[in-house]
Scaffold this motif. Sequence first.
Motif, PDB file in Angstrom:
ATOM      1  N   ILE A   1       0.885  -1.146  -0.011  1.00 49.58           N
ATOM      2  CA  ILE A   1      -0.019  -0.021   0.038  1.00 49.58           C
ATOM      3  C   ILE A   1       0.929   1.132  -0.037  1.00 49.58           C
ATOM      4  CG2 ILE A   1      -1.553   1.414   1.318  1.00 49.58           C
ATOM      5  CD1 ILE A   1      -3.051  -1.170   2.512  1.00 49.58           C
ATOM      6  N   ASP A   2       1.922   1.274   0.897  1.00 46.51           N
ATOM      7  CA  ASP A   2       2.820   2.442   0.893  1.00 46.51           C
ATOM      8  C   ASP A   2       3.618   2.722  -0.406  1.00 46.51           C
ATOM      9  OD1 ASP A   2       3.971   4.434   2.596  1.00 46.51           O
ATOM     10  OD2 ASP A   2       5.646   3.557   2.128  1.00 46.51           O
ATOM     11  N   VAL A   3       3.772   1.618  -1.085  1.00 49.69           N
ATOM     12  CA  VAL A   3       4.475   1.686  -2.474  1.00 49.69           C
ATOM     13  C   VAL A   3       3.516   2.411  -3.488  1.00 49.69           C
ATOM     14  CG1 VAL A   3       5.448   0.512  -4.350  1.00 49.69           C
ATOM     15  CG2 VAL A   3       6.034  -0.204  -2.055  1.00 49.69           C
ATOM     16  N   LEU A   4       2.256   1.931  -3.344  1.00 49.31           N
ATOM     17  CA  LEU A   4       1.379   2.548  -4.378  1.00 49.31           C
ATOM     18  C   LEU A   4       1.012   4.007  -4.099  1.00 49.31           C
ATOM     19  CD1 LEU A   4      -1.069  -0.531  -4.693  1.00 49.31           C
ATOM     20  CD2 LEU A   4       0.333   0.322  -6.222  1.00 49.31           C
ATOM     21  N   LEU A   5       0.930   4.019  -2.735  1.00 46.12           N
ATOM     22  CA  LEU A   5       0.651   5.628  -2.158  1.00 46.12           C
ATOM     23  C   LEU A   5       1.829   6.655  -2.544  1.00 46.12           C
ATOM     24  CD1 LEU A   5      -0.751   5.245   1.069  1.00 46.12           C
ATOM     25  CD2 LEU A   5      -1.966   6.173  -0.899  1.00 46.12           C
ATOM     26  N   SER A   6       3.119   6.161  -2.600  1.00 43.62           N
ATOM     27  CA  SER A   6       4.303   6.934  -2.566  1.00 43.62           C
ATOM     28  C   SER A   6       4.917   7.091  -4.224  1.00 43.62           C
ATOM     29  CB  SER A   6       5.530   6.461  -1.595  1.00 43.62           C
ATOM     30  OG  SER A   6       5.839   5.232  -2.112  1.00 43.62           O
ATOM     31  N   PRO A  65      -9.059  -8.021   1.928  1.00 45.30           N
ATOM     32  CA  PRO A  65      -7.661  -7.951   1.943  1.00 45.30           C
ATOM     33  C   PRO A  65      -7.080  -6.639   2.111  1.00 45.30           C
ATOM     34  CG  PRO A  65      -8.135  -8.490  -0.274  1.00 45.30           C
ATOM     35  CD  PRO A  65      -9.336  -8.514   0.471  1.00 45.30           C
ATOM     36  N   THR A  66      -7.373  -5.821   1.305  1.00 44.41           N
ATOM     37  CA  THR A  66      -6.689  -4.178   1.597  1.00 44.41           C
ATOM     38  C   THR A  66      -7.201  -3.508   2.925  1.00 44.41           C
ATOM     39  OG1 THR A  66      -7.080  -4.356  -0.975  1.00 44.41           O
ATOM     40  CG2 THR A  66      -6.473  -2.160   0.116  1.00 44.41           C
ATOM     41  N   ALA A  67      -8.491  -3.552   3.075  1.00 41.58           N
ATOM     42  CA  ALA A  67      -9.074  -3.161   4.395  1.00 41.58           C
ATOM     43  C   ALA A  67      -8.342  -3.732   5.320  1.00 41.58           C
ATOM     44  CB  ALA A  67     -10.513  -3.308   4.225  1.00 41.58           C
ATOM     45  N   ARG A  68      -8.163  -5.093   5.386  1.00 39.06           N
ATOM     46  CA  ARG A  68      -7.456  -5.738   6.425  1.00 39.06           C
ATOM     47  C   ARG A  68      -6.027  -5.156   6.639  1.00 39.06           C
ATOM     48  NH1 ARG A  68      -4.312 -10.231   6.494  1.00 39.06           N
ATOM     49  NH2 ARG A  68      -5.059 -10.681   4.091  1.00 39.06           N
ATOM     50  N   LEU A  69      -5.519  -5.076   5.544  1.00 41.30           N
ATOM     51  CA  LEU A  69      -3.950  -4.557   5.544  1.00 41.30           C
ATOM     52  C   LEU A  69      -3.992  -3.010   6.321  1.00 41.30           C
ATOM     53  CD1 LEU A  69      -2.377  -5.300   2.175  1.00 41.30           C
ATOM     54  CD2 LEU A  69      -1.635  -6.093   4.629  1.00 41.30           C
ATOM     55  N   VAL A  70      -4.924  -2.311   5.977  1.00 42.23           N
ATOM     56  CA  VAL A  70      -5.066  -0.958   6.431  1.00 42.23           C
ATOM     57  C   VAL A  70      -5.187  -0.997   8.121  1.00 42.23           C
ATOM     58  CG1 VAL A  70      -6.315   1.058   6.740  1.00 42.23           C
ATOM     59  CG2 VAL A  70      -5.870   0.183   4.373  1.00 42.23           C
ATOM     60  N   ARG A  71      -6.220  -2.029   8.511  1.00 42.09           N
ATOM     61  CA  ARG A  71      -6.562  -2.128   9.944  1.00 42.09           C
ATOM     62  C   ARG A  71      -5.369  -2.769  10.412  1.00 42.09           C
ATOM     63  NH1 ARG A  71     -11.852  -5.264  12.161  1.00 42.09           N
ATOM     64  NH2 ARG A  71     -11.300  -5.047  14.539  1.00 42.09           N
ATOM     65  N   ASN A  72      -4.457  -3.731  10.136  1.00 47.14           N
ATOM     66  CA  ASN A  72      -3.360  -4.297  10.433  1.00 47.14           C
ATOM     67  C   ASN A  72      -2.460  -2.934  10.794  1.00 47.14           C
ATOM     68  OD1 ASN A  72      -4.488  -6.760  10.785  1.00 47.14           O
ATOM     69  ND2 ASN A  72      -3.549  -7.564   9.054  1.00 47.14           N
ATOM     70  N   TYR A  73      -2.107  -2.263   9.825  1.00 51.36           N
ATOM     71  CA  TYR A  73      -1.328  -1.352   9.944  1.00 51.36           C
ATOM     72  C   TYR A  73      -1.615  -0.064  10.973  1.00 51.36           C
ATOM     73  CZ  TYR A  73       1.445   2.728   7.881  1.00 51.36           C
ATOM     74  OH  TYR A  73       2.382   3.850   7.735  1.00 51.36           O
ATOM     75  N   GLY A  74      -3.018   0.176  11.050  1.00 50.15           N
ATOM     76  CA  GLY A  74      -3.525   0.952  12.056  1.00 50.15           C
ATOM     77  C   GLY A  74      -4.355   2.016  11.096  1.00 50.15           C
ATOM     78  N   VAL A  75      -5.521   2.217  11.617  1.00 46.92           N
ATOM     79  CA  VAL A  75      -6.505   3.155  10.503  1.00 46.92           C
ATOM     80  C   VAL A  75      -5.948   4.392  10.692  1.00 46.92           C
ATOM     81  CG1 VAL A  75      -8.424   1.688  10.232  1.00 46.92           C
ATOM     82  CG2 VAL A  75      -8.231   3.081  12.189  1.00 46.92           C
ATOM     83  N   ARG A  76      -5.553   4.958  11.969  1.00 44.36           N
ATOM     84  CA  ARG A  76      -5.361   6.336  12.296  1.00 44.36           C
ATOM     85  C   ARG A  76      -4.077   6.598  11.599  1.00 44.36           C
ATOM     86  NH1 ARG A  76      -6.436  10.227  16.153  1.00 44.36           N
ATOM     87  NH2 ARG A  76      -7.799   8.881  17.114  1.00 44.36           N
ATOM     88  N   SER A  77      -3.063   5.483  11.608  1.00 40.51           N
ATOM     89  CA  SER A  77      -1.735   5.796  11.021  1.00 40.51           C
ATOM     90  C   SER A  77      -2.037   5.820   9.427  1.00 40.51           C
ATOM     91  CB  SER A  77      -0.650   4.546  11.458  1.00 40.51           C
ATOM     92  OG  SER A  77      -0.272   4.760  12.616  1.00 40.51           O
ATOM     93  N   GLY A  78      -2.744   4.630   9.014  1.00 40.69           N
ATOM     94  CA  GLY A  78      -3.103   4.789   7.478  1.00 40.69           C
ATOM     95  C   GLY A  78      -3.435   6.023   6.893  1.00 40.69           C
ATOM     96  N   LEU A  79      -4.697   6.664   7.549  1.00 37.09           N
ATOM     97  CA  LEU A  79      -5.000   7.722   7.273  1.00 37.09           C
ATOM     98  C   LEU A  79      -4.089   8.676   7.042  1.00 37.09           C
ATOM     99  CD1 LEU A  79      -7.648   9.268   6.402  1.00 37.09           C
ATOM    100  CD2 LEU A  79      -8.117   9.770   8.798  1.00 37.09           C
ATOM    101  N   LYS A  80      -3.479   9.022   8.161  1.00 37.26           N
ATOM    102  CA  LYS A  80      -2.365  10.316   8.099  1.00 37.26           C
ATOM    103  C   LYS A  80      -1.333   9.877   6.988  1.00 37.26           C
ATOM    104  CE  LYS A  80      -2.059  11.184  13.256  1.00 37.26           C
ATOM    105  NZ  LYS A  80      -1.131  10.854  14.176  1.00 37.26           N
ATOM    106  N   ALA A  81      -0.869   8.746   6.771  1.00 44.14           N
ATOM    107  CA  ALA A  81       0.021   8.303   5.575  1.00 44.14           C
ATOM    108  C   ALA A  81      -0.797   8.669   4.218  1.00 44.14           C
ATOM    109  CB  ALA A  81       0.389   6.805   5.520  1.00 44.14           C
ATOM    110  N   ALA A  82      -1.746   8.263   4.235  1.00 44.19           N
ATOM    111  CA  ALA A  82      -2.520   8.675   2.806  1.00 44.19           C
ATOM    112  C   ALA A  82      -2.650  10.379   2.615  1.00 44.19           C
ATOM    113  CB  ALA A  82      -3.992   8.104   2.827  1.00 44.19           C
ATOM    114  N   VAL A  83      -2.827  10.696   3.628  1.00 43.21           N
ATOM    115  CA  VAL A  83      -2.918  12.437   3.798  1.00 43.21           C
ATOM    116  C   VAL A  83      -1.764  13.181   3.245  1.00 43.21           C
ATOM    117  CG1 VAL A  83      -3.484  14.596   5.054  1.00 43.21           C
ATOM    118  CG2 VAL A  83      -5.167  12.599   5.082  1.00 43.21           C
TER     119      VAL A  83
END
Length: 223
Positions: A1-6, A65-83
Amino acid sequence: IDVLLSQSISETENMVSGRRLAQGLQLAARGAKLLALMLATELQGENLYSTSSPTFDSTSPKAMPTARLVRNYGVRSGLKAAVEHMTKCLVRHSRWVMDQVELVSSGSDMGISDECCALEARLCLESLGSVICFTAWLFCVEEKVEVSDPDVAFVIKDAFLIEMRRCLEDVPEMNERDKKKFVKKLKMYFLLYLSEEFCTPIVVTLGKMMGVDDELALVGLVA
């Protein structure tokens, strides 16, 4: 996910214009689109206008699977990373998004590569905006709040403002007046790219928090 975002940053490092930048932005746009589509597909059966009764199980290894990855990463951290990634993309490629009207009206001779840069930058930001919207919904489910709750808007606002200030350190110096105009434009474009309809309450709250609610009213997002 981080690769696709960055990819909008990693694939366009040290590029200002030209065919290579257009190709890098195209790759970034496709990666962001893929991530947005994966989240949209997994959440298509949900009522995204409410978080009171979600039906999905993001803990299942096979389902979501994607939502699960976000949840495992931490949704707060995932939201911050996406922003943060979207903010970096918006600042770095702002000339292709915010300056197109000026470039055209000034009679600048835009080549095919420049037109491609502008198109792919916009497509990338649109998809990154969708990723933020879907991740924000997952955040609300995790925190057991509705999308209209200010908590999710605070997380997005803080991540955006911190990353914007950091990115502006690498932008050529501007006088105070031009910098204020540029910052206001960044805020507006960031909010406008959060274009999933269910995310409108978050955008409205963010507009008030960021002091651009009058500008949002002009484009019909605030009554």
